[in-house]
Design an enzyme around this catalytic site. Structure first.
Site, PDB file in Angstrom:
ATOM      1  N   CYS B 161       4.452   4.896   2.424  1.00  0.00           N
ATOM      2  CA  CYS B 161       3.678   3.672   2.152  1.00  0.00           C
ATOM      3  C   CYS B 161       4.454   2.383   2.401  1.00  0.00           C
ATOM      4  O   CYS B 161       3.901   1.292   2.225  1.00  0.00           O
ATOM      5  CB  CYS B 161       3.134   3.723   0.739  1.00  0.00           C
ATOM      6  N   HIS B 288       2.459  -4.139  -4.707  1.00  0.00           N
ATOM      7  CA  HIS B 288       2.103  -2.811  -4.209  1.00  0.00           C
ATOM      8  C   HIS B 288       0.874  -2.339  -4.986  1.00  0.00           C
ATOM      9  O   HIS B 288      -0.078  -1.860  -4.400  1.00  0.00           O
ATOM     10  CB  HIS B 288       3.290  -1.867  -4.356  1.00  0.00           C
ATOM     11  N   GLU B 299       6.154  -1.661 -11.597  1.00  0.00           N
ATOM     12  CA  GLU B 299       6.195  -2.875 -10.771  1.00  0.00           C
ATOM     13  C   GLU B 299       6.133  -4.121 -11.653  1.00  0.00           C
ATOM     14  O   GLU B 299       6.816  -5.120 -11.382  1.00  0.00           O
ATOM     15  CB  GLU B 299       5.049  -2.881  -9.749  1.00  0.00           C
ATOM     16  N   LYS B 317      -5.632  -3.855  -3.535  1.00  0.00           N
ATOM     17  CA  LYS B 317      -6.037  -2.483  -3.188  1.00  0.00           C
ATOM     18  C   LYS B 317      -7.450  -2.148  -3.651  1.00  0.00           C
ATOM     19  O   LYS B 317      -8.052  -1.210  -3.134  1.00  0.00           O
ATOM     20  CB  LYS B 317      -5.011  -1.490  -3.725  1.00  0.00           C
ATOM     21  N   HIS B 322      -5.893   2.315  -1.075  1.00  0.00           N
ATOM     22  CA  HIS B 322      -4.479   2.363  -0.709  1.00  0.00           C
ATOM     23  C   HIS B 322      -4.426   2.881   0.732  1.00  0.00           C
ATOM     24  O   HIS B 322      -4.734   4.044   0.990  1.00  0.00           O
ATOM     25  CB  HIS B 322      -3.719   3.276  -1.659  1.00  0.00           C
ATOM     26  N   PHE B 380       6.697   7.077  -0.991  1.00  0.00           N
ATOM     27  CA  PHE B 380       7.330   8.364  -1.267  1.00  0.00           C
ATOM     28  C   PHE B 380       8.710   8.397  -0.608  1.00  0.00           C
ATOM     29  O   PHE B 380       8.943   7.715   0.389  1.00  0.00           O
ATOM     30  CB  PHE B 380       6.501   9.498  -0.673  1.00  0.00           C
TER      31      PHE B 380
END
Lengths: 263, 392
Positions: B161, B288, B299, B317, B322, B380
């Site tokens: 991502c 994010h 976050e 998002k 996402h 990831f």
């Protein structure tokens, strides 16, 4: 465009070629053995992690660890570039088969290991590398892509970079699009070249569509022709003082590279 | 460091195709999420699907790239005059001096999934599925370079991502070190069973529209997007400057972020340092903000650590889902729009914010001129990338 680099250390992990010493022996006229690339040489993962981690991780990490050791550099230190044309083909095969048959049973661990940066991620975890550890692909151009990326980092950041080049074998229908029969991983720690030191010079060469490199012993030439990542054997031979330049590494798109010992 | 500009940009996602449609969606609070109607997928969730992707045909020499990811890329290249902008770039620089760097995580995998669903009796791919330019992570950058006629270094970044945030840093380095004079960068990710069932297997998918930073958030929705930008040192027109970037690794876990957000904090600090900005000079953060319980909590804590008093921030998002490998470019475009338009989008669907974020997460869009914006992308493998853009 051209750039001078120093190869501070290198590593290798492939069937019959578990390390650089094995390569040196074959370059000196020895036979290519048939031992599997050993995961026992990976100290950065626990024995349990070594057993559980994907093949691409074992293969690439062994080479990366050797390269850092040869360079005398703490594996946690350098930024790293992992480059691979196809990533983990065994996991792609598992994912696609499971999704075709029983998608609800997909393994969460295999899913998170299916990302292209799995080898990069496990390296970062194993080595404790908290800088940038990136993952690229250039399909069969991945070696050239990775060399350009690593060279641009050395030039921009003026510090060593770990470059790891790997590709495995398709064991299933993906053979139709990916033919290699032998897995291959190698790694280089590349650094800034001071004038006085032995170095290599990379030149961008536009429109280079065909490799042209000094000959290797037959068994190595076969590997180099088999797996696009194994074209790095030419660069490893050069770095061992066994080959002579220049190497011309082609790319299907973008510039190829002419590589020679720096004068 | 060279003074790098964003000379052109475009984005296609569930919330709209092209910048004007996206501006309208952001202002009117119109989400692009819909109930899951992705073929062969029974999951009870919402998705950010782009209408009409399946109807795109790649013609001639580009037919070898035919797959959902590249069809979506082709749709995006058709918006905002981006192909003309790329052609104009080719007038200013030789094709060999223009790099092409594209981020993706899914690449052509939806076609690989289909090839495996339709194996022949011997268990092999049927001839129509033998597409070497599709079944590789590199299909994305390879397609864009071929479609636009770019002949400089071609690279696909695939770090989950964070992929299409990192393309800006890669382009900057290639230009800085002399491998290219300019770059087309971007990101493309398309919906596929791998990510729908994959995130479901990790119990991260919400059955409702996602609610980033809401205290009752239940997880993420998956989306697809394609976006592109031109990065150039001395463009004829500029939409903003690339001021700084920070790329770090958590070195913690493949699928879970560092519990204290150490990698995220380091990425934001590196980006600030490179930009030469103090934290209080950043006017907006596009987070994010995936709407998973863990991401948004960590976050928030990371933002509190980096910024004594965090600036207005939101996750977009809930408009897009996402978009994974395309999240970086999606949110960089949104950040550049907020910079250029002086409009900061809300964190849509955040009704009752996480207490620690309540004072800075935007629950309504806000007219406010800002000079510098930050965009966070975390992936990831513990891969983090923060970008900072400034006014042109």
């Amino acid at each position: 465009m051209n750039v001078r680099l120093r190869i501070l250390g290198s590593g290798l992990s492939a069937p019959g070629l578990p390390d650089i010493d094995a390569l040196a022996a074959v370059l000196a006229g020895g036979e290519l053995g048939d031992e599997k690339p050993g995961s026992s040489s990976i100290s950065l993962l626990s024995p349990r992690e070594r057993r559980r981690c994907p093949e691409t991780v074992r293969l690439s990490m062994a080479a990366a660890e050797q390269a850092c050791s040869a360079a005398g550099i703490d594996p946690a230190q350098p930024d790293a570039v992992f480059t691979s044309g196809m990533g983990d083909l065994a996991i792609s095969d598992y994912m696609c088969r499971t999704l075709a048959e029983t998608p609800e049973l997909l393994s969460p661990m295999r899913f998170h290991n299916s990302v292209h940066n799995a080898a990069a991620g496990y390296w970062s975890i194993g080595a404790g590398a908290r800088g940038d550890v990136t993952a690229l692909s250039g399909a069969s151009d991945s070696l050239v892509t990775g060399l350009i990326e690593a060279a641009s980092r050395v030039a921009a950041d003026r510090r060593p970079v770990l470059l790891v080049v790997y590709d495995t074998v398709a064991d299933g229908p993906m053979r139709a699009v990916w033919s290699p029969r032998h897995p291959f991983a190698c790694a280089f720690v590349l650094g800034v070249a001071d004038d006085a030191e032995a170095a290599i010079e990379l030149h961008a060469q536009e429109g280079l569509r065909q490799d042209d490199c000094p000959p290797l012993p037959a068994a190595l030439a076969e590997r180099s022709a088999d797996n696009p990542a194994a074209r790095a054997l030419h660069l490893l031979a050069l770095s061992l003082g066994r080959g002579h330049g220049p190497l011309r590494l082609a790319a299907r798109q973008g510039p190829g590279l002419r590589i020679e010992p720096a004068a | 460091m060279k003074d790098l500009h964003i000379a052109a940009m475009t984005l296609t996602c569930a919330a709209g195709s092209g910048l004007d449609a996206l501006r309208a969606s952001l202002r009117n609070g119109e989400s692009g999420l819909r109930r899951n109607d992705y073929p062969n997928c029974e999951l009870d969730t919402w998705i950010g699907r782009v209408e009409g992707v399946e109807n795109v045909t790649l013609e001639g020499d580009l037919a070898r790239f035919q797959c959902r990811n590249n069809q979506l890329a082709a749709l995006a290249l058709d918006q905002d005059g981006f192909r003309a902008q790329a052609a104009a770039l080719l007038e200013r620089h030789r094709p060999e001096r223009i790099a092409c760097v594209v981020g993706t995580s899914t690449a052509g995998i939806s076609s690989t999934e289909q090839a495996f669903r339709e194996l022949d009796e011997a268990g092999e791919f049927r001839p129509e599925h033998v597409m070497p330019w599709v079944h590789t992570p590199h299909t994305s950058a390879a397609y864009v370079a071929a479609a636009l006629g770019l002949e400089g270094p071609v690279q696909t970044v695939s770090t989950a991502c964070s992929s299409s945030a990192k393309v800006f840093a890669t382009a900057a380095r290639l230009i800085e070190s002399g491998w290219a004079d300019a770059a087309v960068v971007g990101g493309v990710d398309s919906l596929c069973l791998s990510v729908l069932y994959g995130f479901h297997s990790l119990e991260l998918v919400s059955s409702d529209p996602c609610r980033p930073f809401d205290r009752d958030r239940r997880g993420l929705n998956l989306g697809e997007a394609a976006g592109f930008a031109i990065v150039e040192p001395r463009p004829q027109a500029s939409l903003g400057r690339l001021l700084g970037w920070g790329e770090t690794s958590d070195a913690h876990h493949m699928a879970s972020p560092h519990p204290e957000g150490a990698g995220a904090i380091a990425a934001m600090r590196l980006a600030l340092e490179r930009a030469g900005l103090a934290p209080d000079q950043v006017g907006y953060v596009n987070c994010h903000g995936t709407a998973t319980p863990m991401n948004d909590r960590i976050e928030t804590a990371a933002l509190r650590t980096v910024f004594e008093d965090p600036p207005p921030a939101s996750s977009t998002k809930a408009w897009t889902g996402h978009t994974l490998g395309a999240a970086g470019i999606t949110e960089t475009v949104f950040s550049l729009l907020s910079l250029g338009d002086g409009f900061l989008p809300a964190s849509l669907n955040c009704q009752d914010p996480e207490p620690d974020a309540a004072d800075f997460i935007l629950r309504e869009g806000r007219r406010q001129k800002v000079d510098a914006v930050m965009s966070n992308s975390f992936g990831f493998g513990g891969s983090n990338c923060t970008l900072i853009m400034g006014a042109a």
